[in-house]
Design an enzyme around this catalytic site. Sequence first.
Site, PDB file in Angstrom:
ATOM      1  N   THR A 169       0.834  -1.192   0.000  1.00 41.66           N
ATOM      2  CA  THR A 169       0.000   0.000   0.000  1.00 41.66           C
ATOM      3  C   THR A 169       0.870   1.242   0.000  1.00 41.66           C
ATOM      4  O   THR A 169       1.843   1.332   0.746  1.00 41.66           O
ATOM      5  CB  THR A 169      -0.945   0.020   1.211  1.00 41.66           C
ATOM      6  OG1 THR A 169      -1.807  -1.119   1.156  1.00 41.66           O
ATOM      7  CG2 THR A 169      -1.807   1.279   1.212  1.00 41.66           C
ATOM      8  N   PHE A 171       1.080   5.072   0.883  1.00 39.45           N
ATOM      9  CA  PHE A 171       0.477   6.096   1.728  1.00 39.45           C
ATOM     10  C   PHE A 171       1.024   7.467   1.325  1.00 39.45           C
ATOM     11  O   PHE A 171       2.151   7.580   0.832  1.00 39.45           O
ATOM     12  CB  PHE A 171       0.801   5.844   3.202  1.00 39.45           C
ATOM     13  CG  PHE A 171       0.098   4.658   3.786  1.00 39.45           C
ATOM     14  CD1 PHE A 171      -1.044   4.807   4.546  1.00 39.45           C
ATOM     15  CD2 PHE A 171       0.584   3.370   3.569  1.00 39.45           C
ATOM     16  CE1 PHE A 171      -1.696   3.709   5.086  1.00 39.45           C
ATOM     17  CE2 PHE A 171      -0.062   2.262   4.102  1.00 39.45           C
ATOM     18  CZ  PHE A 171      -1.204   2.433   4.861  1.00 39.45           C
TER      19      PHE A 171
END
Length: 268
Positions: A169, A171
């Site tokens: 992921t 961010f």
Amino acid sequence: MRIGYQGEVYSYSHQVATELFADEDLCGYSNFSRAFSAMRTGEVDRLVLPIENSTTGSVLPVLNRLVSEDVHIIAEHKKTASHSLLGLRGAKLTDIRRVVSHPEALSQAEMAIAERDWEVVPVHDTAGAVRIVASQGDPQQAALAHASAAVLGLEVLMERLVDRADNTTRFVVLAAGKPLVPSDADKTSVVFEVLHRPGSLALALTELAARGANLTRIESRPSHEAWRYRFFVDLIHSPGPEGLAAVFKPDLVTVSRLRMLGSYRASR
């Protein structure tokens, strides 16, 4: 400085916020809307939010708000999301019938969960899912979360429950106001529309390439008008204000409503 994130303690967002701002005051919010509201009112100075996943793509509630909110990206950070299945202490993997987690985490393990014929139960947060499973005390129910969240009252029944081993992921760190261009910034996120003419997007991308921009991502999203689209683009360029100016000055011929979403150093 006060740092906001979406989720509870031991969520992935909390872990990233801790890694980036270990000595600052952290505050979690139950959803993205409340997190952005906290930035808007000055309750927090920075937001740490997921914007993209290598398996499922963009986190649209965050991406879309980059246009409507007075914020900009000042940094990015990538974190491997290798989810674990957490159940009650003493529970067995063969007992599990339902998996509770954030919709994004459930999507990142969609095929693995379907193979086992488990029911999915979406909730607001991965760490919140652990808390819910622990409080309800049902041995047929498990949470999909980071293994560290087991300290909230569960134990790891299965590791690496994801569809792709490289599940990661991305961010971003957001600040309020108009973006600046730090001297070491070699990556910029922008959003723009193109003229309604044949080949306009192709010409815009060709111009960007000719000016030395390396596009790492492009995504179309609905614009303010039905059946018109805006394009979110991430690109690598030479560092600093001069490097950015070399890409966008003079103006691109077929681009309209260009907005800079932030310049920052690319995650290594």
